[in-house]
Each structure stands twice: as C-alpha cells, then as structure tokens.
Write an enzyme that holds these catalytic residues in place. Structure first.
Site, PDB file in Angstrom:
ATOM      1  N   GLY A 116       0.868  -1.277   0.341  1.00 21.55           N
ATOM      2  CA  GLY A 116      -0.148  -0.018   0.150  1.00 21.55           C
ATOM      3  C   GLY A 116       1.060   1.451   0.000  1.00 21.55           C
ATOM      4  O   GLY A 116       2.024   1.181   0.332  1.00 21.55           O
ATOM      5  N   ARG A 144       4.685   4.959   1.655  1.00 25.97           N
ATOM      6  CA  ARG A 144       5.107   7.489   2.113  1.00 25.97           C
ATOM      7  C   ARG A 144       4.937   7.916   0.814  1.00 25.97           C
ATOM      8  O   ARG A 144       4.969   8.632  -0.052  1.00 25.97           O
ATOM      9  CB  ARG A 144       6.578   6.912   1.720  1.00 25.97           C
ATOM     10  CG  ARG A 144       7.494   6.193  -0.042  1.00 25.97           C
ATOM     11  CD  ARG A 144       8.037   6.523   0.175  1.00 25.97           C
ATOM     12  NE  ARG A 144       8.652   5.542  -0.955  1.00 25.97           N
ATOM     13  CZ  ARG A 144       9.227   4.974  -1.865  1.00 25.97           C
ATOM     14  NH1 ARG A 144      10.705   6.059  -1.660  1.00 25.97           N
ATOM     15  NH2 ARG A 144       9.062   4.161  -2.619  1.00 25.97           N
ATOM     16  N   LYS A 149       3.755  12.432  -2.578  1.00 24.84           N
ATOM     17  CA  LYS A 149       4.686  11.066  -1.496  1.00 24.84           C
ATOM     18  C   LYS A 149       6.156  11.761  -0.287  1.00 24.84           C
ATOM     19  O   LYS A 149       7.155  13.126  -1.273  1.00 24.84           O
ATOM     20  CB  LYS A 149       5.775  10.803  -3.289  1.00 24.84           C
ATOM     21  CG  LYS A 149       6.038   8.740  -3.226  1.00 24.84           C
ATOM     22  CD  LYS A 149       6.489   8.828  -4.139  1.00 24.84           C
ATOM     23  CE  LYS A 149       7.171   8.002  -4.315  1.00 24.84           C
ATOM     24  NZ  LYS A 149       7.986   7.004  -6.232  1.00 24.84           N
ATOM     25  N   ASP A 178       9.388   5.292   6.859  1.00 22.26           N
ATOM     26  CA  ASP A 178       8.738   6.061   8.150  1.00 22.26           C
ATOM     27  C   ASP A 178       8.057   7.278   7.499  1.00 22.26           C
ATOM     28  O   ASP A 178       7.584   8.468   7.300  1.00 22.26           O
ATOM     29  CB  ASP A 178      10.685   7.717   8.245  1.00 22.26           C
ATOM     30  CG  ASP A 178      11.070   7.935   6.535  1.00 22.26           C
ATOM     31  OD1 ASP A 178      11.036   7.445   5.927  1.00 22.26           O
ATOM     32  OD2 ASP A 178      12.387   8.329   7.177  1.00 22.26           O
ATOM     33  N   ARG A 197       3.054  14.531  -7.106  1.00 20.97           N
ATOM     34  CA  ARG A 197       2.827  13.585  -8.478  1.00 20.97           C
ATOM     35  C   ARG A 197       1.193  13.824  -8.824  1.00 20.97           C
ATOM     36  O   ARG A 197       0.464  13.210  -8.534  1.00 20.97           O
ATOM     37  CB  ARG A 197       2.853  12.420  -8.290  1.00 20.97           C
ATOM     38  CG  ARG A 197       3.260  10.794  -9.456  1.00 20.97           C
ATOM     39  CD  ARG A 197       4.315  10.122  -8.913  1.00 20.97           C
ATOM     40  NE  ARG A 197       3.120   9.127  -7.852  1.00 20.97           N
ATOM     41  CZ  ARG A 197       4.016   7.410  -7.947  1.00 20.97           C
ATOM     42  NH1 ARG A 197       5.109   7.749  -8.041  1.00 20.97           N
ATOM     43  NH2 ARG A 197       3.644   7.171  -6.941  1.00 20.97           N
ATOM     44  N   ARG A 217      -2.398  -0.412  -9.658  1.00 22.06           N
ATOM     45  CA  ARG A 217      -1.303  -0.539 -10.236  1.00 22.06           C
ATOM     46  C   ARG A 217      -2.242  -2.328 -10.271  1.00 22.06           C
ATOM     47  O   ARG A 217      -2.805  -2.794 -10.060  1.00 22.06           O
ATOM     48  CB  ARG A 217      -0.353  -0.881  -9.127  1.00 22.06           C
ATOM     49  CG  ARG A 217       0.155   0.143  -8.547  1.00 22.06           C
ATOM     50  CD  ARG A 217       0.401   0.841  -7.365  1.00 22.06           C
ATOM     51  NE  ARG A 217      -0.325   1.776  -6.840  1.00 22.06           N
ATOM     52  CZ  ARG A 217       1.115   3.189  -6.610  1.00 22.06           C
ATOM     53  NH1 ARG A 217       2.478   1.511  -6.834  1.00 22.06           N
ATOM     54  NH2 ARG A 217       1.536   3.980  -6.110  1.00 22.06           N
ATOM     55  N   ASP A 224       3.412  -3.701  -8.423  1.00 23.16           N
ATOM     56  CA  ASP A 224       3.095  -2.972  -7.430  1.00 23.16           C
ATOM     57  C   ASP A 224       4.039  -1.509  -8.143  1.00 23.16           C
ATOM     58  O   ASP A 224       3.030  -0.288  -8.136  1.00 23.16           O
ATOM     59  CB  ASP A 224       3.558  -2.522  -6.329  1.00 23.16           C
ATOM     60  CG  ASP A 224       5.086  -3.247  -5.248  1.00 23.16           C
ATOM     61  OD1 ASP A 224       5.592  -3.248  -5.771  1.00 23.16           O
ATOM     62  OD2 ASP A 224       5.371  -1.923  -4.717  1.00 23.16           O
ATOM     63  N   ASN A 225       4.469  -1.356  -9.065  1.00 22.83           N
ATOM     64  CA  ASN A 225       5.018  -0.431  -9.613  1.00 22.83           C
ATOM     65  C   ASN A 225       5.366  -0.631 -11.287  1.00 22.83           C
ATOM     66  O   ASN A 225       4.921   0.254 -12.314  1.00 22.83           O
ATOM     67  CB  ASN A 225       6.710  -0.370  -9.615  1.00 22.83           C
ATOM     68  CG  ASN A 225       7.246  -0.452  -8.250  1.00 22.83           C
ATOM     69  OD1 ASN A 225       6.259   0.141  -7.526  1.00 22.83           O
ATOM     70  ND2 ASN A 225       8.008  -0.696  -7.665  1.00 22.83           N
ATOM     71  N   ASP A 278       6.817   4.599 -10.502  1.00 24.77           N
ATOM     72  CA  ASP A 278       7.582   4.739  -9.632  1.00 24.77           C
ATOM     73  C   ASP A 278       8.585   4.882 -10.207  1.00 24.77           C
ATOM     74  O   ASP A 278       9.872   4.153 -10.175  1.00 24.77           O
ATOM     75  CB  ASP A 278       7.791   3.625  -8.457  1.00 24.77           C
ATOM     76  CG  ASP A 278       6.454   4.242  -7.798  1.00 24.77           C
ATOM     77  OD1 ASP A 278       5.798   4.906  -7.204  1.00 24.77           O
ATOM     78  OD2 ASP A 278       5.927   2.652  -7.170  1.00 24.77           O
TER      79      ASP A 278
HETATM   80  P1  AMP Z   1       9.264   0.598  -4.302  1.00 28.81           P
HETATM   81  O1  AMP Z   1       9.269  -0.629  -4.654  1.00 28.81           O
HETATM   82  O2  AMP Z   1       9.832   2.092  -3.242  1.00 28.81           O
HETATM   83  O3  AMP Z   1       8.265   0.914  -4.816  1.00 28.81           O
HETATM   84  O4  AMP Z   1       8.154   0.823  -2.107  1.00 28.81           O
HETATM   85  C1  AMP Z   1       7.617  -0.608  -2.035  1.00 28.81           C
HETATM   86  C2  AMP Z   1       6.984  -0.587  -1.060  1.00 28.81           C
HETATM   87  O5  AMP Z   1       7.627   0.051   0.364  1.00 28.81           O
HETATM   88  C3  AMP Z   1       4.983   0.904  -1.158  1.00 28.81           C
HETATM   89  O6  AMP Z   1       4.576   0.239  -0.831  1.00 28.81           O
HETATM   90  C4  AMP Z   1       5.775   1.921  -0.592  1.00 28.81           C
HETATM   91  O7  AMP Z   1       5.098   2.579   0.273  1.00 28.81           O
HETATM   92  C5  AMP Z   1       6.363   1.011   1.061  1.00 28.81           C
HETATM   93  N1  AMP Z   1       7.742   1.841   1.574  1.00 28.81           N
HETATM   94  C6  AMP Z   1       9.072   2.637   0.512  1.00 28.81           C
HETATM   95  N2  AMP Z   1       9.391   3.622   1.343  1.00 28.81           N
HETATM   96  C7  AMP Z   1       9.200   3.526   2.367  1.00 28.81           C
HETATM   97  C8  AMP Z   1       9.682   4.797   3.593  1.00 28.81           C
HETATM   98  N3  AMP Z   1      10.324   5.317   2.961  1.00 28.81           N
HETATM   99  N4  AMP Z   1       8.122   4.794   4.844  1.00 28.81           N
HETATM  100  C9  AMP Z   1       6.798   3.474   4.104  1.00 28.81           C
HETATM  101  N5  AMP Z   1       6.360   2.936   3.346  1.00 28.81           N
HETATM  102  C10 AMP Z   1       7.605   2.626   2.679  1.00 28.81           C
HETATM  103 MG    MG Z   2       6.054   1.147  -5.756  1.00 28.17          MG
END
Ligand code: AMP
Ligand code: MG
Length: 470
Positions: free
Chosen positions: A81, A84, A103, A115, A166, A173, A238-239, A248
């Site tokens: 989900g 961030r 974001k 975080d 964004r 997705r 998810d991307n 992403d």
């Molecule tokens: P990503 O591969 O960058 O698309 O991230 C995968 C998942 O990790 C997504 O659900 C993001 O929302 C979560 N995520 C990535 N970085 C953070 C962060 N700093 N704090 C909280 N959730 C994160």
């Molecule tokens: Mg992502």
C-alpha cells in the site's frame, strides 16, 4: 480553483485508508511545474509550499492511502500500500481526471517499518526524469512540484527531506487487482475493473476488453522505454500502473554506453529487470493481472475454463503487440515512417554494433547521419557498412530528418548528472537541478551552452548503481 471529485475515495472502505499528512517544519518549493499547474487549475500553488507538502489541505481534498499487494522480484507480498505517499484526491480538468499525490508526506497504515518520508535525492530524480519522459511523449506520471520540507530524513546518513507532488491518470496498479483477487473478493475486483474502465478505457467491453486495453497500453509503453534506453529498475507488480503510465521512478537509469542487458539497480542482483528483459517482465506482470481477473471473467462467461482461455489468448498477443510497437519506435529513430520487412533487422544490426562497442545510445541516435555517430565507433568499417544500408533504405522516405529529430533526444537525464545535481541540492545549491529540469523539458533541442550535458560520464563520474533511495 481545482475541481476535486474523488471517485476512488467513494469506493468501499477496503480500497484505502483515510489518512492525514504529517506537517513538516519549513516547506520550500524547489521546482514547480507552471504548465501542469495551469492545466490542473492550481497555478496559485506556486506560492503554496504548505499545500505541496501536506501542511494545509486544499478545499475538496480527501487524503487517502491506497492498499495493494505485489510480486516483488517474483516473491508474493499479500499486503502493501502507499507507505510514503498520500493521495489528496482527483482533480477534473478539460484534459481528464488526475490524481494528485504527495510522496513523502508522512506515515500511513501501510508504512510498515518505513518513516513515510522522502528525501531530496529521489524527489529531484523523479521530478526531472518523469518530466523528461513526458517531454518525449512517453506515458508517465507527472511532477507538479519538488518541495523541501526543512526536516532531516535518516537513510545511510541524514539527508534533507522532500516531497514530490505527483500527478497521474490514476495510481491503480497490477498489485491493486492482486490484492483483492488474492482475497477471492470478486465483487471488489469487479468494482476495480469498472473504475479502471471509467478512468482509462471508456470504450472497453467487458472485463476482457479492459484487460486487452491494459495489455496494449503496456506494449506501447515498454517499446517507448526501449527507444530511450530507459531501465525502470524495479518492475514489481506494484510499480506497474494499469493506465499504461510509467510509475515509480526509483532506481531507474538511462543507458549511456549501450549494453542490451544493462542493469543499474543495486537491488536487482539477478538482472530480473535488465534493459532487454523489460518486455518479458511486463508480460509476466500482465499474466499476474490476468490471473487476478479469472474469477470475475468466469462469472461473466459462465465458465472458468473459457475465462482462462480468453485471458491466455489476450496475454499471448502481447509479444506481437510489443514487437510492432518496438518496430515503430526504432523505425522512427532511423527516420522511417512506414516500416517494411527488413527494418527490424536494420535497427537490430545497429544495436548489435553499439552493444559490441558500448557506443553511447543517445549520441549515436541523435548523431545519425553526422560524424558524431560515426565517432562513437572504433570499427568504422562495420559502422560504414551499416550506414550505407541505412542510407539506401532512406531513399524511400520523405521526412526522415524531421522524424529523427523528434524521436531522438539530444539530451537525456544522465545518471551522473542527476547525481551531481542531487549532491549540490543536498549541499543547498538547487541550481544544477533547476538547470536539468529546464533543459530536459525540451530534450530534442540543444543550446550551445548545454553541450556539456550531452557528454557521457567520465571514468570518475560513472555511477555504477542506482538506489531506490527510499
Ligand atoms: P517501492 O518499491 O519503492 O515502490 O516501495 C515498495 C513499498 O514500500 C511501497 O508500498 C512503499 O509505499 C513502501 N515504502 C517505501 N519506502 C517507504 C518509506 N520510507 N516509508 C514507508 N513506506 C515505504
Ligand atoms: Mg512503488
């Protein structure tokens, strides 16, 4: 005034969580997209860093975090989900309906151990790269603003925090479908299909029509990536946005010296998302989407067997669709407007020569027909032979120069330049990032003052790996 109309937030509760952005100490706008703002009816946000970071909610916003699942590097994650990212809502314009998302605006129920924050590196990278993609007519999420928060964000070290605002046709997705399908919640999958039809594929008939449209959009998208030497780097389900937009921008990169199997992402250890794997992986992701639609389609068609058969047929069309799009993209790069037999081989032959010598992808194509391209090759004979063949082919073409000028950017967001701009920004100097954003918004046009940006990295400038930077 933006016209908010939040159709996703009207879906049942299980599609998202209502959240509040977490205020930041001293928001300051670094980059603002005046043209996009005008289209969205938010021109006055140029003076509203408080809105762009979530400190103030604009009238009509209903902040939510969307839930989804994913295959990440092939492994199943049942619940992810927006961890961030916080969606403010949808703005309706004369060009359609757009999500506006912050974001880096704080934690959500999906943040897990994260975080919920972002730092200036990924913020500036996404702004510059996504706006370059838009300028090259590649479907993509857009960047409305890059904003510094005034807070520090702890990663390998403490970095200045940032938020990217964004804008997307939607943030739905493949993983959004997977989330509900994995729960056998066919009703939710149906609602999602209807929602996606309403937002992206108005003419699509039945669930299979929506699936067909998504498959076709991905074929087009990946072909466009290939034409720019773009490596997404983390094509997890998810991307992958079902709208067909690039989404992403994490550890992505554009190829400098061409290698078909280029990998940049530090987390992609097995090259699953290598440059030349991207169409295969898109197909793999689309297969996961297809699986998510089986039960719903079975209800529509009266049998699961028929549903699987029809979905498989549609999926099996993907490689040929992609191949046709690839051909169109690379023909245009060679100045060929109407592809003929032999054109794919002609393009592939050039790519093979480039691969052998790690010739600069961008400069070869931008320089074709001039000495610049030839200079990229040590084996001049091989290049000259190819060149003669190409020239013969071009005799049938009328507007090749114009077509090539549109299709081959002179400037790309080179990784080392992004890195330099990010380092400067971290040190408080935003000028290099601003320069990149400005220059790359017209990437087929090169001013004499910007020729330094066409140069591939020198040995000491090479950035061997890109990071998610989360
Ligand atoms: P990503 O591969 O960058 O698309 O991230 C995968 C998942 O990790 C997504 O659900 C993001 O929302 C979560 N995520 C990535 N970085 C953070 C962060 N700093 N704090 C909280 N959730 C994160
Ligand atoms: Mg992502």
């Amino acid at each position: 005034m933006p016209q908010f109309d939040n159709s996703y937030a009207r879906l049942p509760d299980q599609f998202y969580s209502r959240v509040e952005p977490d205020p930041v100490p001293s928001p300051e706008i670094i980059l603002f997209n005046t043209e996009l703002a005008q289209m969205l009816g938010v021109s006055d946000w140029a003076e509203r860093p408080d809105i762009l970071t979530g400190n103030t909610l604009p009238e009509g916003a209903e902040p939510i975090a969307q839930v989804y699942a994913a295959h990440q590097f092939g492994g199943w994650v049942p619940r992810l989900g927006d961890g961030r990212a916080i969606m403010l809502g949808e703005v309706v314009t004369d060009q359609g309906r757009f999500d506006i998302q912050l974001k880096g605006a704080g934690r959500t129920p999906y943040s897990r151990n994260g975080d919920g924050r972002n730092w200036l590196g990924p913020v500036l990278r996404e702004y510059i790269v996504s706006e370059f993609m838009a300028a090259m007519d590649v479907p993509t999420t857009r960047a409305l603003a890059a904003t510094a928060t005034g807070a520090k964000v702890q990663r390998e070290q403490a970095y200045p925090g940032g938020v990217i605002t964004r804008v997307a046709a939607s943030h739905i997705r493949v993983g959004t479908f997977q989330y509900f399908a994995a729960r056998s919640d066919t009703e939710a999958v149906k609602q999602l299909v209807d929602h996606v039809r309403m937002r992206h594929f108005a003419g699509a008939v039945g669930t299979i029509g929506v699936y067909e449209a998504i498959v076709a959009a991905q074929a087009k998208l990946i072909a466009k990536w290939m034409g720019l030497g773009f490596v997404h780097g983390v094509m997890n389900t998810d991307n992958m946005a079902v709208s067909g937009e690039t989404i992403d921008y994490g550890p992505c990169a554009f190829i400098d010296g061409y290698a078909a199997n280029a990998v940049y992402s530090s987390i992609d250890r097995n090259g699953r998302y290598a440059f030349d794997q991207q169409s295969n992986i898109a197909g793999w992701n689309l297969a996961q989407l297809g699986s998510s639609l089986v039960l719903l389609l079975a209800e529509e068609l009266g049998s699961q067997e028929t549903a699987v058969e029809v979905l498989t047929q549609t999926l099996n069309a993907f490689p040929a669709l992609f191949q046709a799009e690839w051909q169109a993209v690379f023909c245009a790069k060679l100045g060929i407007s109407t592809p003929q037999d032999g054109d794919v081989e002609l393009a592939q032959e050039l790519l093979n020569l480039m691969d052998k010598e790690r010739a600069d992808f961008t400069n070869v194509f931008a320089g074709l027909g001039t000495q610049v391209a030839r200079d990229e090759f040590v084996d001049r004979d091989a290049f000259d032979q190819w060149h003669a063949k190409w020239q013969t082919r071009l005799k049938d073409e009328a507007n090749s120069a114009q077509l090539m000028a549109q299709s081959n950017p002179k400037l790309i967001p080179r990784t080392h330049r992004l890195e330099q701009a990010i380092q400067a920004a971290v040190a408080g100097d935003f000028a290099p990032a601003k320069r990149l954003a400005r220059v790359l918004s017209t990437p087929t046009h090169l001013d004499e003052t910007d020729t330094d940006l066409t140069r591939p990295p020198l040995a000491h400038e090479v950035v061997p790996n890109t990071f998610c930077g989360t």
